[in-house]
Every structure is written in structure tokens, then in C-alpha cells.
Design an enzyme around this catalytic site. Structure first.
Site, PDB file in Angstrom:
ATOM      1  N   GLY A  41      36.254  86.773  25.584  1.00 57.40           N
ATOM      2  CA  GLY A  41      36.887  85.774  26.607  1.00 57.40           C
ATOM      3  C   GLY A  41      35.642  84.864  27.050  1.00 57.40           C
ATOM      4  O   GLY A  41      36.037  83.960  27.925  1.00 57.40           O
ATOM      5  N   GLY A 119      27.739  85.172  14.325  1.00 60.93           N
ATOM      6  CA  GLY A 119      28.130  84.216  13.504  1.00 60.93           C
ATOM      7  C   GLY A 119      27.481  83.019  13.122  1.00 60.93           C
ATOM      8  O   GLY A 119      27.077  82.241  13.970  1.00 60.93           O
ATOM      9  N   GLY A 184      22.830  71.613  43.585  1.00 62.43           N
ATOM     10  CA  GLY A 184      23.838  71.101  43.143  1.00 62.43           C
ATOM     11  C   GLY A 184      25.149  71.172  43.831  1.00 62.43           C
ATOM     12  O   GLY A 184      25.384  72.308  44.538  1.00 62.43           O
ATOM     13  N   GLY A 186      28.216  70.131  42.592  1.00 56.61           N
ATOM     14  CA  GLY A 186      29.427  69.836  41.716  1.00 56.61           C
ATOM     15  C   GLY A 186      30.444  70.857  42.118  1.00 56.61           C
ATOM     16  O   GLY A 186      30.370  71.754  42.995  1.00 56.61           O
ATOM     17  N   TYR A 187      31.657  71.393  41.357  1.00 64.01           N
ATOM     18  CA  TYR A 187      32.574  72.149  41.616  1.00 64.01           C
ATOM     19  C   TYR A 187      31.843  73.573  41.754  1.00 64.01           C
ATOM     20  O   TYR A 187      32.305  74.320  42.587  1.00 64.01           O
ATOM     21  CB  TYR A 187      33.568  71.827  40.663  1.00 64.01           C
ATOM     22  CG  TYR A 187      33.615  72.683  39.204  1.00 64.01           C
ATOM     23  CD1 TYR A 187      33.655  73.900  39.124  1.00 64.01           C
ATOM     24  CD2 TYR A 187      32.902  71.812  38.457  1.00 64.01           C
ATOM     25  CE1 TYR A 187      33.656  74.565  37.673  1.00 64.01           C
ATOM     26  CE2 TYR A 187      32.905  72.631  37.119  1.00 64.01           C
ATOM     27  CZ  TYR A 187      32.997  73.827  36.748  1.00 64.01           C
ATOM     28  OH  TYR A 187      32.938  74.207  35.613  1.00 64.01           O
ATOM     29  N   ARG A 278      25.881  73.027  33.079  1.00 70.75           N
ATOM     30  CA  ARG A 278      26.050  73.894  31.947  1.00 70.75           C
ATOM     31  C   ARG A 278      25.316  72.946  30.776  1.00 70.75           C
ATOM     32  O   ARG A 278      25.429  71.739  30.334  1.00 70.75           O
ATOM     33  CB  ARG A 278      27.103  74.410  31.461  1.00 70.75           C
ATOM     34  CG  ARG A 278      27.598  75.204  32.790  1.00 70.75           C
ATOM     35  CD  ARG A 278      29.032  75.958  32.430  1.00 70.75           C
ATOM     36  NE  ARG A 278      28.739  76.987  31.529  1.00 70.75           N
ATOM     37  CZ  ARG A 278      28.399  78.290  31.649  1.00 70.75           C
ATOM     38  NH1 ARG A 278      27.863  78.620  32.908  1.00 70.75           N
ATOM     39  NH2 ARG A 278      28.245  79.107  30.690  1.00 70.75           N
ATOM     40  N   ASP A 323      33.179  73.774  25.246  1.00 70.22           N
ATOM     41  CA  ASP A 323      31.895  73.291  25.889  1.00 70.22           C
ATOM     42  C   ASP A 323      30.974  72.714  25.006  1.00 70.22           C
ATOM     43  O   ASP A 323      30.235  71.604  25.312  1.00 70.22           O
ATOM     44  CB  ASP A 323      31.276  74.237  26.729  1.00 70.22           C
ATOM     45  CG  ASP A 323      32.139  74.435  28.039  1.00 70.22           C
ATOM     46  OD1 ASP A 323      33.213  73.980  28.062  1.00 70.22           O
ATOM     47  OD2 ASP A 323      31.687  75.595  28.875  1.00 70.22           O
ATOM     48  N   HIS A 459      62.393  69.155  48.717  1.00 70.10           N
ATOM     49  CA  HIS A 459      62.223  68.853  50.167  1.00 70.10           C
ATOM     50  C   HIS A 459      62.620  70.021  50.939  1.00 70.10           C
ATOM     51  O   HIS A 459      63.702  70.695  50.649  1.00 70.10           O
ATOM     52  CB  HIS A 459      63.117  67.573  50.940  1.00 70.10           C
ATOM     53  CG  HIS A 459      62.629  67.661  52.228  1.00 70.10           C
ATOM     54  ND1 HIS A 459      61.536  67.303  52.891  1.00 70.10           N
ATOM     55  CD2 HIS A 459      63.331  67.942  53.358  1.00 70.10           C
ATOM     56  CE1 HIS A 459      61.510  67.014  53.886  1.00 70.10           C
ATOM     57  NE2 HIS A 459      62.679  67.879  54.603  1.00 70.10           N
TER      58      HIS A 459
END
Length: 477
Positions: A41, A119, A184, A186-187, A278, A323, A459
Site C-alpha cells: 500500500g 527489487g 511548511g 502546503g496541504y 517529499r 511520486d 436542487h
């Protein structure tokens, strides 16, 4: 499958990108193996999006129940709200274990071979895996690299993983420091400031650039500061470097002017979260064995088909996603890249469209965006010779937001004046992360506000903030 190879596809890294690629590969009839040295994960499931969203969900409830003014307006009276830090932490831990288990089981069910160990490529179409039982060599027609990323710690900052830590440790919520510095804005920094302040901590946010939330559209940053920073127990520094951070009790932080590098202040706080972005985990992948050079920031060079490049040319049968490519460091972007790579492996030409991939910060209220900020769109307009316009609509005019008593927020649509093509959409407000998908789909199809203005929205729903924006833009085009 060619009999000269053990597998059609070997994937190195079982994060969200590798997992998504493996599922699609099996669907396409490829015999697939996935190699993972650590947790199935990857970052998202174990140390990123999943546990942080669990913490945000729990802390967000605490914030709501403490907001007596809001509850009183709905006719609700709640007294004596308490919470259990360990139980909140356990909610995140249990969620991680469940999703990691589901992910592992889905690979087993689809007969994807999982090889546990480190690996690396040792030759074209050949992978070495260092397992507990020694080295195992496997061959594959195609190899996909999904090694992910790790938190970036700037020079001068010492991490002890207890008093000075990254998001990897913060998601475990082992303590609630009375006063925590977050480096920082950021998010990651924003989300943790949301969690910590909801649970009673005082926060000091330190940003090296001259504005808070520099990655967001300027109009969104302005509103976010008013809603998410100013009313909360958050002190901010901008244009300021955390020059040195020394762990301990207290944590000592030397603050310096980002321009002159001169010390301007010294903070003594209980803890420090380093949320400075990161960097790719691209060491020891054996890339040199196939003639690949990382770029200056350590990313694997790829084209929009996700083929790995050497001197600008694609290397046959070698792919990279996630990433480590440095394109968009988001779990769902990695998953999308994995699917695109598999399509190309199967001989179906496909490229990734980064402009239509949305992103969100799960603060209270949420922030989401897709496509270009207004300054970026104007820059593109200057290069390509078109004018850019934008429209804004506000949650305070939306019937559903009024019914919820959650009227803080705005939707902003950035578009081409000549064709009406949507270039970017930015939302801050209740359920912004869910609302953005409609805009992402519109950008994926390069839709014009002229057409979108005729779509009928339910609506009363929050989606009408976008409907209203498209209609206003359509009048202006």
C-alpha cells in the site's frame, strides 16, 4: 506470454500506483508479479492519505461539536465534549490495517504474485529481489518502477522521530503537544494544523515563501487564511526559514529571514512537524544498469506514455509511475499513470492528461482544485495568444450550504475568453473534495462554459455553486 520470460510484467513497489497497475495488467491478461520491500500500500495507505483522513474525520467531529454557535443556530445544544487521543489514533491504525489487508487480498484473488524484498533492475528485462532467503532473479517482458517518495527534511533540521518528526510519525498521533511548530504551509501542513487545533494544540506555522499556501490559487489562499488560519490558535511566519531545529524538551528553532538568512527569532516549542514536501525514493533501483540518469532532483525521467527515458529517448520495456516521476505527487495520479503505462505495454497508445487530475486538502472546510491557477492560465494565454477570464460564486448564496449552516467558501472557474474552455477550477468550502470531480471531467473533455452552462444540476445541492459559476461565465463569454 513469451516463454522466455517468467512474467509479462514485474512491478517494483506496491503502493497505490503499483497496485492500480497490477489490477489493470491482470484485466488485460498479463501475467504479473509485484515486488515490495516494506508495507503493502506504500505511503498513501500506511503513512499518508488514509491515516491522515481518519484523523481529520475524528478531529473534524470534535471541532464541530465544540462549535456551539453553529450548533445553536441549528437548534442543537451539546455539552461537555471530550475525546480520547489513543482511540482517535486507533481509528487511523485500524483503517490502515483494513485497507492494507483489502489491497493485499485483491492481489491474491487476481493471482498476482507478490515477492517480498528489495527489487532492482540488474539488466534489461531482469530484476533482482533481495529476499529473506537470499537473492531471487526474475525476468519480465516489461518492468514498471513505482518506488514512491519519502519526506524531505531540509538541512539544519534534526529529526528524532519523537519531538521533531515528519508526517510519517504525525499520522500515528502518539502525542498531542501543547505547542507545535509546523514547517511548511502546503496541504500536509494545512491538514495537520486542522487536526492539531481541533484537538486543543497551539500551532506556529513557518513558511519560507512570501505567502501562505503558495501552491494554491491566490484567491483561494486568501479565503483559506481567513477561514482556516486567522480564527484558530495559529501564529504564522512567512518569508521565514527554520534555519536550525534541535530536538528535545523544548524543541529549539532558529528562525531566519528567507532573503538575508539572518536570525530573526528563536522559538522554544513542545514539538515540530516538518512538512516541507517529499523527495523521490529512487536510490538503489539499478537504473544505471540500463543507462538511465535521474534528473537533477532525483526523479526518473518519463514521457506522457510513462516510458522511462534515456537521453530523451524511451527505453524499450521500462516504465515508471507515481511520486518517483515527479509529475504530480498524488496517489490517484500514480494509479492513473499505472493504467496508462499498462495500456501502452499492451500496444494501445495512451497518454496521461495531468491538467484534468484533481487534488484536495481535507481541512474543515475542504479545498480542492483541478487544472491551472489563474496566474498560470494567464501565463499560458500570453504564450499562446488568448485572453483569460475568471468567475467566482460563493457558498453563502447556495441553498444547501445555507441549510447546513456551512456558508464559508467560494468556487472559482478560470477559462479562455475566446472559446470558453475551462482551464482551472478552485473550490474552498464544505465537500469541496467531492465537488471537484465534475470540473475535472469537464477539463478532461476540454469542455466550454458555453456547454456546461446548460447542464441541469440537482436542487438544492452544493453542486449548484459550479452551475452558477458556469452560467455567469457563459454570459461573459
Amino acid at each position: 506470454m513469451s516463454e522466455q520470460f517468467d512474467y509479462d510484467l514485474v512491478i517494483i513497489g506496491a503502493g497505490v500506483g503499483g497496485h492500480g497497475a497490477a489490477l489493470h495488467a491482470v484485466k488485460c491478461g498479463l501475467k504479473t508479479a509485484i515486488v515490495e520491500a516494506k508495507d503493502m500500500g506504500g505511503t498513501c495507505v500506511n503513512r499518508g492519505c488514509i491515516p491522515s483522513k481518519a484523523l481529520l474525520a475524528a478531529s473534524g467531529r470534535v471541532r464541530e461539536l465544540h462549535d456551539t454557535h453553529h450548533l445553536d443556530s441549528l437548534g442543537i445544544h451539546v455539552g461537555g465534549v471530550t475525546f480520547d487521543r489513543q482511540a482517535i489514533a486507533n481509528h487511523a491504525i485500524n483503517l490502515v490495517e483494513k485497507i492494507r489487508g483489502d489491497l493485499t487480498n485483491s492481489l491474491k484473488r487476481l493471482k498476482v504474485d507478490t515477492i517480498r524484498g528489495w527489487g532492482k533492475i540488474v539488466a534489461p528485462q531482469k530484476v533482482s529481489v533481495i529476499t529473506e532467503n537470499g537473492e531471487k532473479i526474475v525476468t519480465a517482458k516489461d518492468i514498471m518502477l513505482c518506488p514512491g517518495s519519502v519526506p524531505f527534511v531540509p538541512p539544519g533540521i534534526e529529526i528524532d522521530h519523537k519531538t521533531v518528526f515528519t508526517s510519517d510519525e504525525a499520522v500515528r498521533l502518539e502525542t498531542l503537544p501543547k505547542w507545535v511548530a509546523i514547517i511548511g504551509s502546503g496541504y500536509i501542513g494545512l491538514e495537520f494544523s486542522d487536526i492539531y487545533t481541533a484537538l486543543g494544540c497551539e500551532v506556529t506555522m513557518i513558511e519560507a515563501l512570501n505567502t501562505l499556501m503558495p501552491g494554491f490559487d491566490p484567491d483561494i489562499s486568501k479565503i483559506a487564511k481567513r477561514i482556516l488560519i486567522d480564527p484558530r490558535d495559529i501564529e504564522t511566519y512567512v518569508g521565514t526559514l527554520a534555519k536550525t531545529v534541535k530536538p528535545g524538551s523544548p524543541v529549539v528553532i532558529e528562525l531566519a529571514d528567507a532573503q538575508t538568512k539572518e536570525i530573526i527569532d528563536v522559538l522554544e516549542v513542545d514539538a515540530c512537524l516538518v512538512a516541507t514536501g517529499r523527495i523521490p525514493a529512487t536510490k538503489n533501483l539499478g537504473l544505471e544498469s540500463v543507462g538511465v540518469e535521474l534528473d537533477r532532483r532525483g526523479y526518473i525521467p518519463v514521457d506522457d506514455r510513462m516510458a522511462v527515458l534515456s537521453n530523451g529517448e524511451p527505453i524499450p520495456h521500462l516504465w515508471a509511475v507515481g511520486d518517483a516521476t515527479g509529475k504530480m505527487m498524488l496517489a490517484h495520479a500514480a494509479s492513473g499513470q499505472g493504467v496508462v503505462a499498462v495500456e501502452n505495454i499492451c500496444g494501445r497508445q495512451k497518454t496521461i492528461d495531468y491538467r484534468s487530475i484533481p487534488a484536495a486538502a481535507f481541512t474543515h472546510p475542504e479545498i480542492s482544485y483541478v487544472g491551472l491557477t489563474e496566474p498560470a492560465a494567464k501565463e499560458l494565454g500570453q504564450q499562446e495568444g488568448f485572453e483569460v477570464a475568471s468567475v467566482k460564486t460563493y457558498f453563502k448564496g447556495n441553498s444547501k450550504a445555507l441549510a447546513e449552516g456551512e456558508t464559508e467558501g467560494m468556487a472559482k472557474v478560470v477559462y479562455r475568453q475566446d472559446t470558453g474552455e475551462v482551464l482551472g477550477v478552485h473550490i474552498i468550502g464544505i465537500h469541496a473534495s467531492d465537488l471537484i470531480q465534475e470540473a475535472a471531467n469537464a477539463i478532461a473533455e476540454r469542455q466550454s462554459v458555453r456547454n456546461l452552462a446548460f447542464n441541469v444540476h440537482t436542487h438544492p445541492t452544493l453542486s449548484e455553486v459550479l452551475d452558477e459559476a458556469y452560467k455567469r461565465a457563459e454570459v461573459a463569454v
